[in-house]
Design an enzyme around this catalytic site. Structure first.
Site, mmCIF file in Angstrom:
data_model
loop_
_atom_site.group_PDB
_atom_site.id
_atom_site.type_symbol
_atom_site.label_atom_id
_atom_site.label_comp_id
_atom_site.label_asym_id
_atom_site.label_seq_id
_atom_site.Cartn_x
_atom_site.Cartn_y
_atom_site.Cartn_z
ATOM 1 N N LYS A 1 0.850 -1.199 0.000
ATOM 2 C CA LYS A 1 0.000 0.000 0.000
ATOM 3 C C LYS A 1 0.879 1.240 0.000
ATOM 4 O O LYS A 1 1.811 1.349 0.790
ATOM 5 C CB LYS A 1 -0.886 0.000 1.250
ATOM 6 C CG LYS A 1 -1.778 1.225 1.379
ATOM 7 C CD LYS A 1 -2.757 1.086 2.532
ATOM 8 C CE LYS A 1 -2.247 1.593 3.844
ATOM 9 N NZ LYS A 1 -2.098 3.050 3.954
ATOM 10 N N ASP B 1 -3.564 4.414 -1.651
ATOM 11 C CA ASP B 1 -4.466 4.838 -0.570
ATOM 12 C C ASP B 1 -4.478 6.365 -0.490
ATOM 13 O O ASP B 1 -3.869 6.945 0.401
ATOM 14 C CB ASP B 1 -3.962 4.192 0.735
ATOM 15 C CG ASP B 1 -4.773 4.557 1.957
ATOM 16 O OD1 ASP B 1 -5.924 5.015 1.802
ATOM 17 O OD2 ASP B 1 -4.257 4.375 3.075
ATOM 18 N N LYS C 1 -7.534 8.132 -0.773
ATOM 19 C CA LYS C 1 -8.848 8.518 -0.215
ATOM 20 C C LYS C 1 -9.408 9.758 -0.918
ATOM 21 O O LYS C 1 -9.628 10.813 -0.298
ATOM 22 C CB LYS C 1 -8.750 8.777 1.293
ATOM 23 C CG LYS C 1 -8.241 7.586 2.095
ATOM 24 C CD LYS C 1 -8.260 7.877 3.589
ATOM 25 C CE LYS C 1 -7.730 6.747 4.417
ATOM 26 N NZ LYS C 1 -6.268 6.544 4.338
ATOM 27 N N ASP D 1 -14.075 14.564 -3.659
ATOM 28 C CA ASP D 1 -14.187 15.826 -4.406
ATOM 29 C C ASP D 1 -15.488 15.748 -5.215
ATOM 30 O O ASP D 1 -16.287 14.821 -5.024
ATOM 31 C CB ASP D 1 -12.951 15.985 -5.317
ATOM 32 C CG ASP D 1 -12.576 17.447 -5.551
ATOM 33 O OD1 ASP D 1 -13.492 18.227 -5.895
ATOM 34 O OD2 ASP D 1 -11.401 17.804 -5.404
ATOM 35 N N THR E 1 -11.084 5.665 11.464
ATOM 36 C CA THR E 1 -11.074 5.089 12.817
ATOM 37 C C THR E 1 -10.525 6.080 13.846
ATOM 38 O O THR E 1 -10.656 5.863 15.038
ATOM 39 C CB THR E 1 -10.256 3.779 12.856
ATOM 40 O OG1 THR E 1 -9.024 4.008 12.183
ATOM 41 C CG2 THR E 1 -10.999 2.656 12.182
ATOM 42 N N ARG F 1 3.739 -1.442 10.555
ATOM 43 C CA ARG F 1 4.916 -1.558 11.422
ATOM 44 C C ARG F 1 5.258 -2.961 11.933
ATOM 45 O O ARG F 1 6.450 -3.273 12.036
ATOM 46 C CB ARG F 1 4.780 -0.556 12.579
ATOM 47 C CG ARG F 1 4.975 0.883 12.085
ATOM 48 C CD ARG F 1 4.421 1.915 13.026
ATOM 49 N NE ARG F 1 2.961 1.880 13.047
ATOM 50 C CZ ARG F 1 2.206 2.681 13.793
ATOM 51 N NH1 ARG F 1 2.784 3.570 14.582
ATOM 52 N NH2 ARG F 1 0.893 2.591 13.748
HETATM 53 O O1 C5P Z 1 1.805 0.423 11.065
HETATM 54 P P1 C5P Z 1 0.335 0.078 11.037
HETATM 55 O O2 C5P Z 1 0.064 -1.406 10.913
HETATM 56 O O3 C5P Z 1 -0.433 0.700 12.186
HETATM 57 O O4 C5P Z 1 -0.186 0.747 9.674
HETATM 58 C C1 C5P Z 1 -1.532 0.772 9.341
HETATM 59 C C2 C5P Z 1 -1.726 1.451 8.026
HETATM 60 O O5 C5P Z 1 -3.109 1.555 7.800
HETATM 61 C C3 C5P Z 1 -1.173 2.869 7.940
HETATM 62 O O6 C5P Z 1 -0.789 3.087 6.572
HETATM 63 C C4 C5P Z 1 -2.348 3.732 8.308
HETATM 64 O O7 C5P Z 1 -2.303 5.001 7.721
HETATM 65 C C5 C5P Z 1 -3.494 2.921 7.696
HETATM 66 N N1 C5P Z 1 -4.789 3.159 8.302
HETATM 67 C C6 C5P Z 1 -5.043 2.977 9.649
HETATM 68 N N2 C5P Z 1 -6.300 3.211 10.143
HETATM 69 C C7 C5P Z 1 -7.273 3.605 9.331
HETATM 70 C C8 C5P Z 1 -7.032 3.800 7.976
HETATM 71 C C9 C5P Z 1 -5.771 3.552 7.486
HETATM 72 O O8 C5P Z 1 -4.163 2.585 10.403
HETATM 73 N N3 C5P Z 1 -8.462 3.773 9.812
#
Ligand code: C5P
Length: 233
Positions: free
Chosen positions: A34, A61, A63, A66, A120, A211
């Site tokens: 992503k 991603d 989002k 518009d 979220t 991560r």
């Molecule tokens: O490092 P981690 O597993 O927390 O990364 C989650 C990914 O999902 C990040 O790219 C974050 O921006 C994305 N994301 C999120 N929560 C959301 C929408 C997207 O953590 N509601």
């Protein structure tokens, strides 16, 4: 390369080099990747070309939100670059989502188009601030159903919402879920987390994981541990 893995690795890096350094440690047969706003804003389409060149299917991603014609054109531009998945905000409304879906169909583009329901990071008080008095869960369901009616292929949602969205929108409606933490990893700043297997059991179809894999000393070993937990790979 086409993979049937549900795992999408979030390449949250500030530069093309850093993102490719991680991608080179991953196997495109075993995960998708992503690309988000920061990386794309810094590196542009070059990062998509580089990842495609390495055989990865890519979720862009950005989002989009518009007026309908602008979003439809942006979605078309993304799809014409061979992306696997792209997303918009469901709160952009029915006309916006329908225009994007129709544009893909007109040009026979098969990119998956999904909608963000409620971020979220938002709580009920944040919704109230923008004039939405409905309970948060109800608003998520409303937007998921609107996305489905508008022809979208799925939503980004928390795994906590997957079961309900599956009941409302069906099995084949994609439920792409961040906030995943394998049993071996730490939560970081994610609040409502689920393990990969819990999320899949709840009805998620794809798992966005950053991560726990990208900050691991051995990303492929971390991916392998997740596959083992899921019984895939
Ligand atoms: O490092 P981690 O597993 O927390 O990364 C989650 C990914 O999902 C990040 O790219 C974050 O921006 C994305 N994301 C999120 N929560 C959301 C929408 C997207 O953590 N509601």
């Amino acid at each position: 390369m086409v993979t049937d893995s549900p795992i999408i690795i979030a390449l949250d890096y500030p530069s093309l080099d850093a993102a490719l350094c991680m991608a080179d440690q991953l196997d495109p047969a075993r995960c998708r990747v992503k690309v988000g706003k920061e990386l794309f804003t810094r590196s542009g389409p070059a990062v998509l070309e580089a990842l495609h060149g390495r055989g990865f299917e890519v979720f862009l991603d950005l989002k989009f939100h518009d007026i309908p014609n602008t979003v439809a054109s942006a979605v078309q531009a993304a799809a014409e670059q061979g992306l696997w998945m792209v997303n918009v905000h469901a709160s952009g409304g029915r006309q916006m989502m329908e225009a994007a879906v129709q544009r893909l169909e007109q040009h026979r583009l098969t990119t998956h188009l999904i909608a963000v329901t409620v971020l979220t990071s938002m709580q009920a008080t944040d919704l109230a601030d923008v004039g939405i008095s409905a309970p948060l869960a109800e608003h998520v369901e409303r937007l998921a159903q609107l996305a489905k009616q508008s022809g979208m292929h799925g939503v980004v949602c928390s795994a906590q919402e997957s079961a309900r969205i599956k009941a409302l929108c069906g099995d084949s409606f994609l439920k792409v879920t961040p906030g995943i933490r394998p049993s071996f990893s730490v939560a970081n700043d994610q609040q409502r987390i689920m393990t990969p297997s819990q999320a899949m059991q709840a009805g998620s179809t794809h798992l966005v994981i950053g991560r726990p894999v990208t900050q691991s000393e051995d990303p492929m070993l971390a991916l392998q541990a997740i596959e083992a937990e899921l019984g895939v790979g």
